[in-house]
Design an enzyme around this catalytic site. Structure first.
Site, short mmCIF file in Angstrom:
data_model
loop_
_atom_site.label_atom_id
_atom_site.label_comp_id
_atom_site.label_asym_id
_atom_site.label_seq_id
_atom_site.Cartn_x
_atom_site.Cartn_y
_atom_site.Cartn_z
N ASP A 9 0.87 -1.19 0.00
CA ASP A 9 0.00 0.00 0.00
C ASP A 9 0.90 1.23 0.00
O ASP A 9 2.10 1.12 0.23
CB ASP A 9 -0.91 0.00 1.25
CG ASP A 9 -1.82 1.23 1.30
OD1 ASP A 9 -2.47 1.55 0.29
OD2 ASP A 9 -1.88 1.89 2.36
N SER A 10 0.30 2.39 -0.23
CA SER A 10 1.09 3.63 -0.15
C SER A 10 1.56 3.89 1.28
O SER A 10 2.51 4.63 1.50
CB SER A 10 0.24 4.81 -0.63
OG SER A 10 -0.91 4.93 0.18
N GLY A 42 -3.20 8.97 -4.05
CA GLY A 42 -4.51 9.43 -4.55
C GLY A 42 -4.51 10.71 -5.35
O GLY A 42 -5.43 10.97 -6.12
N CYS A 73 -4.45 -1.57 -1.84
CA CYS A 73 -4.63 -0.15 -2.10
C CYS A 73 -5.54 -0.03 -3.32
O CYS A 73 -5.19 -0.52 -4.41
CB CYS A 73 -3.26 0.46 -2.40
SG CYS A 73 -3.34 2.16 -2.96
N ASN A 74 -6.70 0.58 -3.13
CA ASN A 74 -7.64 0.73 -4.25
C ASN A 74 -7.03 1.55 -5.37
O ASN A 74 -7.17 1.24 -6.55
CB ASN A 74 -8.92 1.42 -3.78
CG ASN A 74 -9.73 0.59 -2.81
OD1 ASN A 74 -10.71 -0.03 -3.19
ND2 ASN A 74 -9.33 0.57 -1.54
N CYS A 185 -11.12 3.17 -0.07
CA CYS A 185 -9.70 3.48 0.15
C CYS A 185 -9.34 2.70 1.40
O CYS A 185 -10.07 2.77 2.41
CB CYS A 185 -9.52 4.97 0.39
SG CYS A 185 -7.87 5.41 1.00
N THR A 186 -8.28 1.94 1.34
CA THR A 186 -7.98 1.06 2.48
C THR A 186 -7.70 1.87 3.76
O THR A 186 -7.97 1.40 4.86
CB THR A 186 -6.80 0.12 2.15
OG1 THR A 186 -5.67 0.89 1.72
CG2 THR A 186 -7.17 -0.87 1.06
N HIS A 187 -7.21 3.08 3.62
CA HIS A 187 -6.99 3.91 4.80
C HIS A 187 -8.29 4.18 5.57
O HIS A 187 -8.27 4.39 6.78
CB HIS A 187 -6.38 5.26 4.40
CG HIS A 187 -4.91 5.20 4.17
ND1 HIS A 187 -4.36 4.66 3.05
CD2 HIS A 187 -3.87 5.62 4.94
CE1 HIS A 187 -3.03 4.74 3.12
NE2 HIS A 187 -2.71 5.32 4.26
N1 DGL Z 1 -4.80 3.36 0.69
C1 DGL Z 1 -4.93 3.75 -0.64
C2 DGL Z 1 -6.22 3.35 -1.32
O1 DGL Z 1 -6.81 2.37 -0.97
C3 DGL Z 1 -4.37 5.06 -1.14
C4 DGL Z 1 -4.25 6.25 -0.28
C5 DGL Z 1 -3.33 7.26 -0.94
O2 DGL Z 1 -2.13 6.99 -0.96
O3 DGL Z 1 -3.82 8.28 -1.44
O4 DGL Z 1 -6.64 3.97 -2.26
#
Ligand code: DGL
Length: 262
Positions: A9-10, A42, A73-74, A185-187
Site C-alpha cells: 500500500d502507499s 490518490g 490499495c484501491n 480506500c484502504t486507509h
Molecule cells: N490506501 C490507498 C487506497 O486504498 C491510497 C491512499 C493514498 O495513498 O492516497 O486507495
C-alpha cells in the site's frame, strides 16, 4: 512449511486487510511493503502511480519472494493492476471498491463511494459501476486530507478529531440520500466505527476485506507449500527517511516486526 504473502500500500492502509487474512488462514508468513517514499497515491497521475508501483513491486519480489501479493490499495489496483499482471508472473489480488456487494445490500439503490481522487475518477472504477451498478445512483466523495490524517494521526487522534475530519464526507452522503457507503480506500477502514456512528444506523458501511481475503485464500490453496524462510512477519518501507507516521509502533500492533527498507 509455509507460504509467503506480500501486501502493498502507499502507507498503513493495507494493515487491516493483512489482519483479516492472518486471522482467517494458517501456515502463511506475511511481508508488508509501505510506499513511504511516494505517499500518497490518490493525488498522483496514472503514469506516476504505475511507474512507482511497478518499480517497488519488482524490488519487493526480488527481496521477499512472495507466493502471492495483495495490492492492498484501491488507488494502485484500479491504476496499475493490469500492468503488474503483465510484468510479473506471480498471482496478484487487487483491492477495488466493493461496488457489487454494495448494490446487493442497498435497498434504495443509492450508494456512496468514499475513495481517493484517483480512484473515483479512474476508468476502472467507472467500468465497475457500469458493470455492477447500472440502475443504481453512485455518489462519489474524495478528500485527500483524510488519507493524510489517517496515515499520520489515526492512533493518536481523539474521537472528536476523527469525527471532525469525517463530518464533511458523512454530510455529503447523508445529503445524497444513500443507504450504503463503500470505503473504497484502504486507509478509511480505520475510520469505520466513527463513520458508522456519524452516519447513523440507516446507512451501511462496507469495504472489500472479506472478498479480497476469500480470493487470496482460494489462490493460496493452489500454491505449493515450501520451506519456511523463518523470517517471520515483517513490515518494510521504501524509505525510512520519509516515513509519514510511527510505522514501527503501528506495525507491531499488527504483529509485524520492522524490517527496514526495500
Ligand atoms: N490506501 C490507498 C487506497 O486504498 C491510497 C491512499 C493514498 O495513498 O492516497 O486507495
Amino acid at each position: 512449511m509455509s507460504k509467503v504473502v506480500g501486501f502493498y500500500d502507499s502507507g498503513i492502509g493495507g494493515l487491516p486487510y493483512l489482519d483479516w487474512l492472518k486471522k482467517h488462514t494458517a501456515g502463511c508468513s506475511f511481508r508488508y511493503l509501505a510506499e513511504s517514499r511516494h505517499f500518497p497515491f490518490g493525488t498522483k497521475t496514472e503514469p506516476e502511480i504505475k511507474s512507482i508501483v511497478i518499480e517497488s513491486i519488482g524490488r519487493f519480489i526480488e527481496s521477499e519472494h512472495p507466493d502471492l501479493i495483495v495490492i492492498a490499495c484501491n488507488t494502485a489496483s484500479v491504476t496499475a493492476l493490469a500492468s503488474l499482471r503483465q510484468k510479473y508472473p506471480i498471482p496478484f489480488v487487487g483491492v477495488v471498491p466493493a461496488i457489487k456487494p454494495a448494490v446487493a445490500i442497498s435497498k434504495k439503490k443509492a450508494i456512496g463511494l468514499f475513495a481517493t481522487n484517483k480512484t473515483v475518477s479512474q476508468l476502472y472504477t467507472q467500468n465497475l459501476i457500469n458493470t455492477f451498478a447500472s440502475g443504481c445512483s453512485v455518489s462519489k466523495f474524495a478528500m485527500p486530507e483524510i488519507v493524510a490524517f489517517v496515515e499520520k494521526n489515526i492512533f493518536t487522534a481523539t474521537e472528536d478529531e476523527i469525527e471532525r475530519i469525517i463530518t464533511p464526507a458523512a454530510d455529503f452522503f447523508k445529503e445524497k440520500g444513500v443507504d450504503t457507503v463503500i470505503l473504497g480506500c484502504t486507509h478509511f477502514v480505520y475510520l469505520e466505527d466513527t463513520f458508522k456512528k456519524v452516519l447513523g444506523r440507516s446507512i451501511s458501511v462496507i469495504d472489500s476485506r472479506e472478498g479480497v481475503g476469500d480470493r487470496a485464500i482460494a489462490l493460496l490453496e493452489k500454491i505449493q507449500d515450501h520451506a519456511d524462510d523463518a523470517k517471520g512477519d515483517l513490515f518494510f518501507v521504501t524509505s525510512i527517511e520519509k516515513m509519514p507516521g510511527n510505522y514501527k509502533g503501528i506495525s507491531s500492533r499488527y504483529g509485524l516486526a520492522f524490517g527496514g527498507e526495500i
